[in-house]
Design a protein around this motif. Sequence first.
Motif, PDB file in Angstrom:
ATOM      1  N   SER A 298       0.813  -1.219   0.000  1.00 13.62           N
ATOM      2  CA  SER A 298       0.000   0.000   0.000  1.00 13.62           C
ATOM      3  C   SER A 298       0.843   1.265   0.000  1.00 13.62           C
ATOM      4  O   SER A 298       0.324   2.367   0.239  1.00 13.62           O
ATOM      5  CB  SER A 298      -0.935   0.002   1.219  1.00 13.62           C
ATOM      6  OG  SER A 298      -0.181  -0.065   2.433  1.00 13.62           O
ATOM      7  N   ASN A 325      -6.185  -3.688  -1.372  1.00 13.78           N
ATOM      8  CA  ASN A 325      -5.698  -2.706  -2.342  1.00 13.78           C
ATOM      9  C   ASN A 325      -6.755  -2.087  -3.238  1.00 13.78           C
ATOM     10  O   ASN A 325      -6.562  -0.993  -3.758  1.00 13.78           O
ATOM     11  CB  ASN A 325      -4.626  -3.338  -3.231  1.00 13.78           C
ATOM     12  CG  ASN A 325      -3.429  -3.836  -2.450  1.00 13.78           C
ATOM     13  OD1 ASN A 325      -3.165  -5.026  -2.387  1.00 13.78           O
ATOM     14  ND2 ASN A 325      -2.692  -2.921  -1.821  1.00 13.78           N
ATOM     15  N   THR A 330      -8.018   4.247  -1.810  1.00 15.53           N
ATOM     16  CA  THR A 330      -6.612   4.183  -2.258  1.00 15.53           C
ATOM     17  C   THR A 330      -6.433   3.307  -3.494  1.00 15.53           C
ATOM     18  O   THR A 330      -5.319   3.027  -3.891  1.00 15.53           O
ATOM     19  CB  THR A 330      -5.719   3.637  -1.121  1.00 15.53           C
ATOM     20  OG1 THR A 330      -6.164   2.328  -0.766  1.00 15.53           O
ATOM     21  CG2 THR A 330      -5.772   4.543   0.094  1.00 15.53           C
ATOM     22  N   SER A 331      -7.558   2.863  -4.125  1.00 15.50           N
ATOM     23  CA  SER A 331      -7.418   1.963  -5.282  1.00 15.50           C
ATOM     24  C   SER A 331      -6.620   2.592  -6.409  1.00 15.50           C
ATOM     25  O   SER A 331      -5.869   1.886  -7.079  1.00 15.50           O
ATOM     26  CB  SER A 331      -8.744   1.549  -5.871  1.00 15.50           C
ATOM     27  OG  SER A 331      -9.755   1.597  -5.072  1.00 15.50           O
ATOM     28  N   LYS A 333      -4.136   4.601  -6.228  1.00 19.79           N
ATOM     29  CA  LYS A 333      -2.706   4.493  -5.916  1.00 19.79           C
ATOM     30  C   LYS A 333      -2.209   3.087  -6.220  1.00 19.79           C
ATOM     31  O   LYS A 333      -1.128   2.911  -6.799  1.00 19.79           O
ATOM     32  CB  LYS A 333      -2.455   4.843  -4.448  1.00 19.79           C
ATOM     33  CG  LYS A 333      -0.986   4.762  -4.049  1.00 19.79           C
ATOM     34  CD  LYS A 333      -0.744   5.288  -2.642  1.00 19.79           C
ATOM     35  CE  LYS A 333      -1.232   4.354  -1.583  1.00 19.79           C
ATOM     36  NZ  LYS A 333      -0.794   4.764  -0.213  1.00 19.79           N
TER      37      LYS A 333
END
Length: 396
Positions: A298, A325, A330-331, A333
Amino acid sequence: MTEQESNGSDEPFPWHLGVFDAHCHPTDTMVSIDSIPSMKARCLTIMATRAQDQALVVEAAKKRGLRKEDLESVMKSPDAESRVIPCFGWHPWFSHQMYDDASEKPRELEDDFRIAHYQAVLTPKPESRDFLLALPEPRPLSEYLAQTKDYLNKYPLALIGEVGLDRSFRIPDAWLPGQADERDTTLTPGGREGRKLSPYRVQLEHQRKVLKAQLNLGGEMQRAVSVHGVQAHGMVHTTLKETWKGHERKVISERERKRRRAAGEEQSPELDEDFKNMWNSNAGSKPYPPRICLHSYSGPVEFVKEYFQPSIPVKFFFSFSSVINFSGPTSSKAEEVVKAIPADRILVESDLHCAGDRMDALLEEMIRAICKLRGWGLEEGVLRLGRNWRKFVFGD
């Protein structure tokens, strides 16, 4: 990520080519272990995390553990019975339960030692005697390492994991009166199981001590390691780097390479030897593992290149899960990271606590997403990811 977005198309999924879960926890729900032979996934890399599940991973390995003589059949046959790679590790969430017996010596009064240990490794410093005495009796680090070494000797294909660093987690409070009697008995004890979180975290330096000891064991036994990192990506890199300090590969500049080629000089024998040792899992004991997977990575995309410096004598892989993830804000990223990693270093995982259909579904979802991001056809992607898993687990 919706199912439609992750699938990208209605193309049938090529399970027959072999799908391999690089990181999962089905021993958290032991009743699910018997469903492994009916799963579509070819092999599961099962992690241990704490005192209560080390022996359960052994039990899973006894039932379904992959042996060297099974390698060819499991790679080719979806009906193979041996489908488990066991992994033994102590997760950072439970690192406070370990004490370094090289520096901490138990006192005559057991309660006094327990209190002193937990006050030394938890932050802020707990003052409640009842809270401290409700925590498990701390275990000597040397004893755990010796047991893990025995497991690794018994299971030659076993890895080390799950280990790592975590700045964000807090340890749970003790069970409330009567609460323990109502817990779900199908779950392996030792986890949070809905308990309220305390304000206490494990000091990062203590986590680092436990992590480095396990990384060193991975180097001694030449086994790959699965590493957890949450809100500690810089410190994870620093800790890993410390294990290979003084063992960096010698790197020849491009200018020097050109000069040597022009002069007709052969490549340095010393460099040749470094290169061989980098990939040879039988090259002998080292203070660093031969291969490391940063599981459900991450961290920022900018940090990825730090793990591919030519001087690093460790082969790094990155694994991704839909649950961690691709299920939140934050997907985007994670998508950039997947695109940035070399194609031969990407792994997929479920990170799920229960074997069965749900685990298969998460693996398929993740593979479809990665194939879409990388522009791979499904068959191409499944074959690539299978090869990557074999390189991570067995080496080249």
